[in-house]
Write an enzyme that holds these catalytic residues in place. Structure first.
Site, PDB file in Angstrom:
ATOM      1  N   LYS A  89      93.547 -56.483  25.084  1.00 21.07           N
ATOM      2  CA  LYS A  89      92.210 -56.342  25.683  1.00 21.07           C
ATOM      3  C   LYS A  89      92.118 -57.047  27.040  1.00 21.07           C
ATOM      4  O   LYS A  89      92.975 -57.848  27.401  1.00 21.07           O
ATOM      5  CB  LYS A  89      91.162 -56.898  24.694  1.00 21.07           C
ATOM      6  CG  LYS A  89      91.053 -56.083  23.400  1.00 21.07           C
ATOM      7  CD  LYS A  89      89.931 -56.617  22.509  1.00 21.07           C
ATOM      8  CE  LYS A  89      89.788 -55.794  21.236  1.00 21.07           C
ATOM      9  NZ  LYS A  89      88.661 -56.280  20.392  1.00 21.07           N
ATOM     10  N   TYR A 122      85.012 -46.714  20.321  1.00 19.16           N
ATOM     11  CA  TYR A 122      84.264 -47.606  19.432  1.00 19.16           C
ATOM     12  C   TYR A 122      83.019 -46.924  18.845  1.00 19.16           C
ATOM     13  O   TYR A 122      82.103 -47.626  18.400  1.00 19.16           O
ATOM     14  CB  TYR A 122      83.872 -48.883  20.171  1.00 19.16           C
ATOM     15  CG  TYR A 122      84.983 -49.923  20.228  1.00 19.16           C
ATOM     16  CD1 TYR A 122      85.553 -50.427  19.055  1.00 19.16           C
ATOM     17  CD2 TYR A 122      85.446 -50.422  21.432  1.00 19.16           C
ATOM     18  CE1 TYR A 122      86.556 -51.382  19.096  1.00 19.16           C
ATOM     19  CE2 TYR A 122      86.449 -51.390  21.484  1.00 19.16           C
ATOM     20  CZ  TYR A 122      87.000 -51.861  20.309  1.00 19.16           C
ATOM     21  OH  TYR A 122      87.989 -52.823  20.340  1.00 19.16           O
ATOM     22  N   ASN A 143      88.533 -61.014  22.007  1.00 19.30           N
ATOM     23  CA  ASN A 143      89.462 -61.514  20.991  1.00 19.30           C
ATOM     24  C   ASN A 143      90.865 -60.923  21.124  1.00 19.30           C
ATOM     25  O   ASN A 143      91.581 -60.763  20.149  1.00 19.30           O
ATOM     26  CB  ASN A 143      88.876 -61.317  19.589  1.00 19.30           C
ATOM     27  CG  ASN A 143      88.604 -59.872  19.267  1.00 19.30           C
ATOM     28  OD1 ASN A 143      88.881 -58.985  20.066  1.00 19.30           O
ATOM     29  ND2 ASN A 143      88.076 -59.615  18.075  1.00 19.30           N
ATOM     30  N   HIS A 201      93.119 -55.333  19.758  1.00 18.41           N
ATOM     31  CA  HIS A 201      92.603 -54.383  18.765  1.00 18.41           C
ATOM     32  C   HIS A 201      93.768 -53.944  17.903  1.00 18.41           C
ATOM     33  O   HIS A 201      94.883 -53.805  18.395  1.00 18.41           O
ATOM     34  CB  HIS A 201      92.007 -53.145  19.457  1.00 18.41           C
ATOM     35  CG  HIS A 201      91.797 -52.005  18.483  1.00 18.41           C
ATOM     36  ND1 HIS A 201      90.669 -51.909  17.697  1.00 18.41           N
ATOM     37  CD2 HIS A 201      92.606 -50.971  18.134  1.00 18.41           C
ATOM     38  CE1 HIS A 201      90.798 -50.843  16.909  1.00 18.41           C
ATOM     39  NE2 HIS A 201      91.954 -50.255  17.152  1.00 18.41           N
ATOM     40  N   GLU A 210      93.517 -42.888  16.482  1.00 16.84           N
ATOM     41  CA  GLU A 210      93.493 -43.743  17.684  1.00 16.84           C
ATOM     42  C   GLU A 210      94.717 -43.510  18.570  1.00 16.84           C
ATOM     43  O   GLU A 210      94.610 -43.508  19.798  1.00 16.84           O
ATOM     44  CB  GLU A 210      93.377 -45.207  17.260  1.00 16.84           C
ATOM     45  CG  GLU A 210      92.017 -45.512  16.638  1.00 16.84           C
ATOM     46  CD  GLU A 210      91.894 -46.907  16.038  1.00 16.84           C
ATOM     47  OE1 GLU A 210      90.818 -47.227  15.503  1.00 16.84           O
ATOM     48  OE2 GLU A 210      92.872 -47.691  16.097  1.00 16.84           O
TER      49      GLU A 210
HETATM   50  P1  IDP Z   1      88.374 -55.906  14.393  1.00 14.64           P
HETATM   51  O1  IDP Z   1      88.711 -55.747  15.853  1.00 14.64           O
HETATM   52  O2  IDP Z   1      88.871 -57.214  13.834  1.00 14.64           O
HETATM   53  O3  IDP Z   1      88.781 -54.712  13.569  1.00 14.64           O
HETATM   54  P2  IDP Z   1      85.627 -54.898  14.233  1.00 14.64           P
HETATM   55  O4  IDP Z   1      84.621 -55.342  13.235  1.00 14.64           O
HETATM   56  O5  IDP Z   1      86.224 -53.539  14.073  1.00 14.64           O
HETATM   57  O6  IDP Z   1      86.776 -56.022  14.308  1.00 14.64           O
HETATM   58  O7  IDP Z   1      84.931 -55.000  15.658  1.00 14.64           O
HETATM   59  C1  IDP Z   1      85.482 -54.365  16.783  1.00 14.64           C
HETATM   60  C2  IDP Z   1      85.404 -55.321  17.951  1.00 14.64           C
HETATM   61  O8  IDP Z   1      84.042 -55.565  18.264  1.00 14.64           O
HETATM   62  C3  IDP Z   1      85.985 -56.712  17.696  1.00 14.64           C
HETATM   63  O9  IDP Z   1      87.385 -56.778  17.833  1.00 14.64           O
HETATM   64  C4  IDP Z   1      85.274 -57.532  18.754  1.00 14.64           C
HETATM   65  O10 IDP Z   1      85.854 -57.339  20.052  1.00 14.64           O
HETATM   66  C5  IDP Z   1      83.880 -56.895  18.735  1.00 14.64           C
HETATM   67  N1  IDP Z   1      82.968 -57.599  17.818  1.00 14.64           N
HETATM   68  C6  IDP Z   1      82.979 -57.582  16.463  1.00 14.64           C
HETATM   69  N2  IDP Z   1      81.985 -58.322  15.936  1.00 14.64           N
HETATM   70  C7  IDP Z   1      81.313 -58.821  17.016  1.00 14.64           C
HETATM   71  C8  IDP Z   1      80.151 -59.659  17.145  1.00 14.64           C
HETATM   72  O11 IDP Z   1      79.551 -60.117  16.165  1.00 14.64           O
HETATM   73  N3  IDP Z   1      79.755 -59.970  18.428  1.00 14.64           N
HETATM   74  C9  IDP Z   1      80.400 -59.487  19.537  1.00 14.64           C
HETATM   75  N4  IDP Z   1      81.477 -58.678  19.455  1.00 14.64           N
HETATM   76  C10 IDP Z   1      81.933 -58.362  18.205  1.00 14.64           C
HETATM   77 MG    MG Z   2      88.106 -52.751  13.669  1.00 14.51          MG
END
Ligand code: IDP
Ligand code: MG
Length: 140
Positions: free
Chosen positions: A11, A51, A114, A117, A128
Site C-alpha cells: 500500500k 473495495y 496498514n 492487502h 482480485e
Molecule cells: P484486511 O485488510 O485485514 O482484510 P478489511 O476488514 O478487509 O481488513 O479492511 C480493508 C482495509 O480497510 C484494511 O486493510 C484497512 O486499510 C482499512 N480499514 C479496515 N478497518 C478500518 C477502520 O476501522 N478504520 C480505517 N480503515 C480501516
Molecule cells: Mg479484507
C-alpha cells in the site's frame, strides 16, 4: 496442501517509506513466491471498485483516498495454501493487534495505513488477481 495463488498489494504508506523490498522479503521468507508484480498508481475508480465490498463502511471514502495517495505494488503470490500463509504473515488488520514478526506489526502506521492487502479466500484471490492482471503478466 496444494500450491495456490493469492493477491497482494503493497500500500501507499509502504511505497512512500521505500519499504517495497522489505515487505517483499518478508513475504518471500514466509515461503511465498512473487509470480507477478507491478508498481502502479491506482485510479479512484479502481480503488472504489476493488473495495466495493466495504462501500457501506464509514471508512470507505478515506480508505479510497489513502489507496490513491501514492503508488502501490500489486502482486500475485504463489505457495502452499497461499491465502492463509499470506494472511498469517500480514498480521491483524489493526497493527496494535498484530503478532510479532508480522508485516503489519513491523511496518504498519495505523489501522488504515496498514502496509499490505491480502485476499481472504481462494475465490476472492481469483477475482482480485483478474482485476489487476492479464494471464500473460503472471510469469511464474
Ligand atoms: P484486511 O485488510 O485485514 O482484510 P478489511 O476488514 O478487509 O481488513 O479492511 C480493508 C482495509 O480497510 C484494511 O486493510 C484497512 O486499510 C482499512 N480499514 C479496515 N478497518 C478500518 C477502520 O476501522 N478504520 C480505517 N480503515 C480501516
Ligand atoms: Mg479484507
Amino acid at each position: 496442501m496444494a500450491v495456490t495463488r493469492t493477491f497482494s498489494i503493497i500500500k501507499p504508506d509502504a511505497t512512500r517509506r521505500n519499504l517495497t523490498g522489505a515487505v517483499t522479503k518478508t513475504l518471500e521468507d514466509a515461503g511465498l513466491r512473487v509470480v507477478a508484480s507491478k508498481r502502479m498508481q491506482m485510479t479512484r475508480e479502481q480503488a472504489e471498485g476493488f473495495y466495493a465490498v466495504h462501500k457501506d463502511r464509514p471508512f470507505f471514502g478515506e480508505l479510497c483516498d489513502f489507496m490513491v495517495s501514492g503508488p502501490v505494488v500489486v502482486q500475485v503470490l504463489e505457495g502452499e495454501d497461499a491465502v492463509k500463509r499470506n494472511r498469517d504473515i500480514m498480521g491483524a488488520t489493526n497493527p496494535a493487534d498484530a503478532a510479532e514478526g508480522t508485516i503489519r506489526k513491523q511496518f504498519a502506521e495505523s489501522i488504515e495505513a496498514n502496509t499490505v492487502h491480502g485476499s481472504d479466500s481462494d475465490e476472492n484471490a481469483a477475482i482480485e488477481i483478474a482485476y489487476f492482471f492479464d494471464d500473460a503478466e503472471i510469469v511464474g
